[in-house]
Design an enzyme around this catalytic site. Structure first.
Site, short mmCIF file in Angstrom:
data_model
loop_
_atom_site.label_atom_id
_atom_site.label_comp_id
_atom_site.label_asym_id
_atom_site.label_seq_id
_atom_site.Cartn_x
_atom_site.Cartn_y
_atom_site.Cartn_z
N LYS A 198 0.87 -1.19 0.00
CA LYS A 198 0.00 0.00 0.00
C LYS A 198 0.90 1.23 0.00
CE LYS A 198 -1.75 3.04 2.06
NZ LYS A 198 -1.60 4.46 1.65
N GLU A 216 9.39 1.59 11.06
CA GLU A 216 10.46 2.54 10.72
C GLU A 216 9.82 3.92 10.73
OE1 GLU A 216 13.49 1.75 10.46
OE2 GLU A 216 13.60 -0.35 9.88
N CYS A 221 14.28 10.38 6.10
CA CYS A 221 14.09 10.03 7.51
C CYS A 221 15.37 10.18 8.31
CB CYS A 221 13.55 8.61 7.62
SG CYS A 221 14.58 7.39 6.81
N GLU A 275 10.01 16.85 13.87
CA GLU A 275 10.47 16.50 12.52
C GLU A 275 9.80 17.42 11.50
OE1 GLU A 275 9.14 12.74 10.80
OE2 GLU A 275 11.20 12.37 10.17
P1 NAD Z 1 2.61 8.80 6.97
O1 NAD Z 1 2.71 8.16 8.30
O2 NAD Z 1 1.66 9.91 6.80
O3 NAD Z 1 2.18 7.72 5.88
C1 NAD Z 1 2.92 6.54 5.64
C2 NAD Z 1 2.01 5.50 5.03
O4 NAD Z 1 0.99 5.16 5.98
C3 NAD Z 1 1.26 5.98 3.79
O5 NAD Z 1 1.14 4.89 2.90
C4 NAD Z 1 -0.08 6.38 4.34
O6 NAD Z 1 -1.12 6.31 3.38
C5 NAD Z 1 -0.28 5.34 5.41
N1 NAD Z 1 -1.21 5.74 6.48
C6 NAD Z 1 -1.54 6.99 6.88
N2 NAD Z 1 -2.42 6.92 7.90
C7 NAD Z 1 -2.61 5.62 8.16
C8 NAD Z 1 -3.39 4.90 9.11
N3 NAD Z 1 -4.16 5.52 10.00
N4 NAD Z 1 -3.32 3.56 9.10
C9 NAD Z 1 -2.54 2.91 8.23
N5 NAD Z 1 -1.78 3.51 7.30
C10 NAD Z 1 -1.82 4.86 7.27
O7 NAD Z 1 4.10 9.19 6.57
P2 NAD Z 1 4.55 10.02 5.27
O8 NAD Z 1 4.19 11.44 5.52
O9 NAD Z 1 4.07 9.32 4.05
O10 NAD Z 1 6.14 9.82 5.33
C11 NAD Z 1 7.00 10.62 6.04
C12 NAD Z 1 7.36 9.99 7.38
O11 NAD Z 1 7.97 8.73 7.19
C13 NAD Z 1 8.36 10.80 8.16
O12 NAD Z 1 7.98 10.85 9.52
C14 NAD Z 1 9.64 10.02 8.00
O13 NAD Z 1 10.61 10.22 9.00
C15 NAD Z 1 9.14 8.64 7.99
N6 NAD Z 1 10.12 7.73 7.39
C16 NAD Z 1 10.84 6.89 8.21
C17 NAD Z 1 11.81 6.05 7.66
C18 NAD Z 1 12.60 5.12 8.53
O14 NAD Z 1 13.21 4.22 8.00
N7 NAD Z 1 12.62 5.27 9.83
C19 NAD Z 1 12.04 6.06 6.29
C20 NAD Z 1 11.30 6.93 5.50
C21 NAD Z 1 10.34 7.76 6.06
#
Ligand code: NAD
Length: 512
Positions: A194, A269, A303, A404
């Site tokens: 997804k 992550e 990230c 962040e």
């Molecule tokens: P996000 O949490 O908004 O979304 C991530 C994914 O989760 C998307 O596919 C989104 O559609 C889905 N999602 C959103 N709400 C959900 C819910 N209630 N239930 C299930 N799935 C849901 O994150 P983003 O804005 O897409 O990405 C940026 C974030 O990701 C930053 O905080 C970044 O630090 C983090 N990140 C972490 C790593 C790591 O390895 N630690 C790597 C890349 C990004």
């Protein structure tokens, strides 16, 4: 694989984008439209024009994808194939990604705004490496044995777990998706991916590659849609045994809550606010290069970005001067221009969020040394561009030093002693990555041990060997991905107790 020349990226874009104008779910080996009739749009961050229409999965689509993955796991050949055969197919995926690297890079760049110069090799070819690496690892999954005298041999085996839900964010989506899909499939599981709704297109290219490589139907499925609906449905579904999630900490917490009912196994992550600590005795030229690249590459949407720069007071003024001069020269431009170093942010809403942090920093009393506004170039007016931004004289408690921001914004904080540096470095809720610059080896080791983060780079930018574990402490995550650590998540560890002889068995209820 011939490399496309600079001028041809624009031409390639014209031929590639029409092919992703209307993408589809990929379920049971077929591209299909959703049954819900709902769609969302993906926009080009450089112009905010719509470049694709994407189906939003409804409950029937999700059910269909989970059933396909479950059938492929329980009845299909994939988990039962010899590991070497699975490895052969995964290597074919790697080959196809390399062959299509320019095309995938252009799609990813158009969908995310990340400069092409930072995508093709570091992201797309790295994605191919992920498949090669985990193909090799699949043939090396092993177990331990525990002989007990000559009475028993106890041993462990690793088996695939079942259906995995893989939920990914919008930053560097292609690489991050393969980082989950490759070990998941290598271990013999089946999955539903997804992707994030702001960057759906490269996942579609991944589905094409996976189909063309001969992965059996149902082993890899792709569904699009809002996280709250589709992501949560996967976390709730009793047939989904694993959830690998990369995204924001708040989303991860919510997901664990939803998945608790069916006792999911989670890999998390999450977010970061990683410190770069520069001591006065460091190689300051290299520290400067790494600091700038570490926070401004990938548009700061990374990230592991070193978004807090901790500078020892003796070098503070000089280092800040050099830093600001260099940051002002960073080339902000169209992501398909190979000279571009910082492109537009992923979405208008995200730009607004980052700009709000610029206001917050000023309200809190930090000094905006450069950036913090949109570029004046009229050619960039329609895109989500933000000039690389540096705040100096930041106090560790300010929100711009704690939260962040996930954009091209660096907060510079002065410190005097090693103890103070450590206290500031650890004074946030996150613990993903850290970077330490010093020529004193003892201090480097003390800092590496003392910093609360899953990964520490010493006198190094963020380079990673695929064998090493990746992941965070504190609110940056649970578990590690990479190397054998991925298989700890994607396999079930089973212990077999095999009796070799006639050991004593207590005889309850036996006749006298
Ligand atoms: P996000 O949490 O908004 O979304 C991530 C994914 O989760 C998307 O596919 C989104 O559609 C889905 N999602 C959103 N709400 C959900 C819910 N209630 N239930 C299930 N799935 C849901 O994150 P983003 O804005 O897409 O990405 C940026 C974030 O990701 C930053 O905080 C970044 O630090 C983090 N990140 C972490 C790593 C790591 O390895 N630690 C790597 C890349 C990004």
């Amino acid at each position: 694989m011939a490399r496309v020349e600079q001028k041809d990226y624009v031409a390639l874009r014209e031929s590639v984008l029409p092919r992703v104008r209307t993408v589809k779910h990929f379920i049971a080996g077929e591209f299909m439209e959703g049954t819900s009739g709902a769609f969302f749009e993906s926009v080009d961050p450089a112009t905010n024009e719509v470049i694709a229409t994407v189906p939003a999965a409804g409950p029937d689509d999700i059910e269909r994808a989970v059933s396909a993955a479950l059938r492929a796991f329980t009845e299909g050949p994939w988990p039962r194939l010899p590991a070497a055969e699975r490895a052969r197919i995964l290597r074919r995926i790697a080959e196809l990604i390399r062959e299509r690297a320019d095309e995938i890079a252009v799609v990813e760049s158009a969908d995310t705004g990340i400069p092409i110069a930072q995508i093709r090799d570091a992201q797309v070819l790295r994605a191919a490496d992920n498949f090669d690496f985990f193909a090799e690892m699949a043939t090396k999954i092993t177990g331990e044995s525990y002989p007990v005298d000559d009475l028993f041999i106890n041993f462990t085996i690793r088996q695939p777990v079942g259906v995995a839900g893989l939920i990914t964010p919008w930053n560097t989506p292609f690489m991050l998706e393969t980082w989950k899909v490759a070990p998941c499939l290598a271990a013999g599981n089946t999955c539903i991916l997804k992707p994030a709704s702001w960057s759906p297109l490269s996942a579609y290219k991944l589905a094409e590659v996976i189909r063309d490589a001969g992965v059996p139907p149902g082993v890899f499925n792709l569904v699009y849609g809002p996280g709250e609906r589709v992501g949560e449905a996967l976390a709730r579904h009793p047939a989904v045994k694993l959830i690998s999630f990369t995204g924001e900490t708040t989303t991860g917490k919510r997901l664990m809550h939803v998945g608790a009912e069916t006792l999911k196994r989670f890999s998390m992550e999450l977010g970061g606010k990683s410190p770069v600590v520069v001591f006065a005795d460091a190689d300051l030229d290299r520290a400067l290069d790494a600091t700038i690249f570490g926070v401004f590459s990938l548009n700061g949407e990374r990230c592991t970005a070193g978004s807090r720069l901790l500078l020892q007071k003796d070098i503070y003024n000089d280092f800040v001067d050099r830093l600001v001069r260099r940051v002002q020269r960073i080339r902000v431009g169209h992501p398909l221009d190979r000279a571009t170093e910082v492109g537009p942010l992923i979405h208008r809403k995200h730009l607004e969020r980052v700009l709000r942090y610029v206001e917050i920093g000023q309200e809190e009393g930090a000094i905006l040394a450069t950036g913090g506004r949109r570029p004046e170039d009229p050619e960039l007016a329609r895109g989500n561009y933000l000039l690389p931004t540096v705040f100096v004289d930041v106090a560790p408690t300010m929100r711009i030093a704690q939260e962040e921001i996930f954009g091209p914004v660096l907060s510079v904080i002065p410190f005097s002693t090693e103890e103070e540096a450590l206290r500031i470095a650890n004074g946030v809720r996150y613990g993903l990555a850290a970077y330490v610059w010093t020529n004193d080896t003892s201090r480097a080791l003390r800092m590496a041990r003392g910093i609360e983060s899953g990964m520490v780079w010493v006198n190094s930018q963020n380079v990673r060997d695929l064998r090493t574990p990746f992941g965070g402490m504190k609110e940056s995550g649970i578990g590690r991905e990479g190397g054998v650590y991925s298989f700890e998540f994607y396999t079930e560890l089973k212990t077999v107790h095999l009796a070799l002889g006639r050991h004593r068995i207590p005889r309850m209820g036996a006749d006298e």
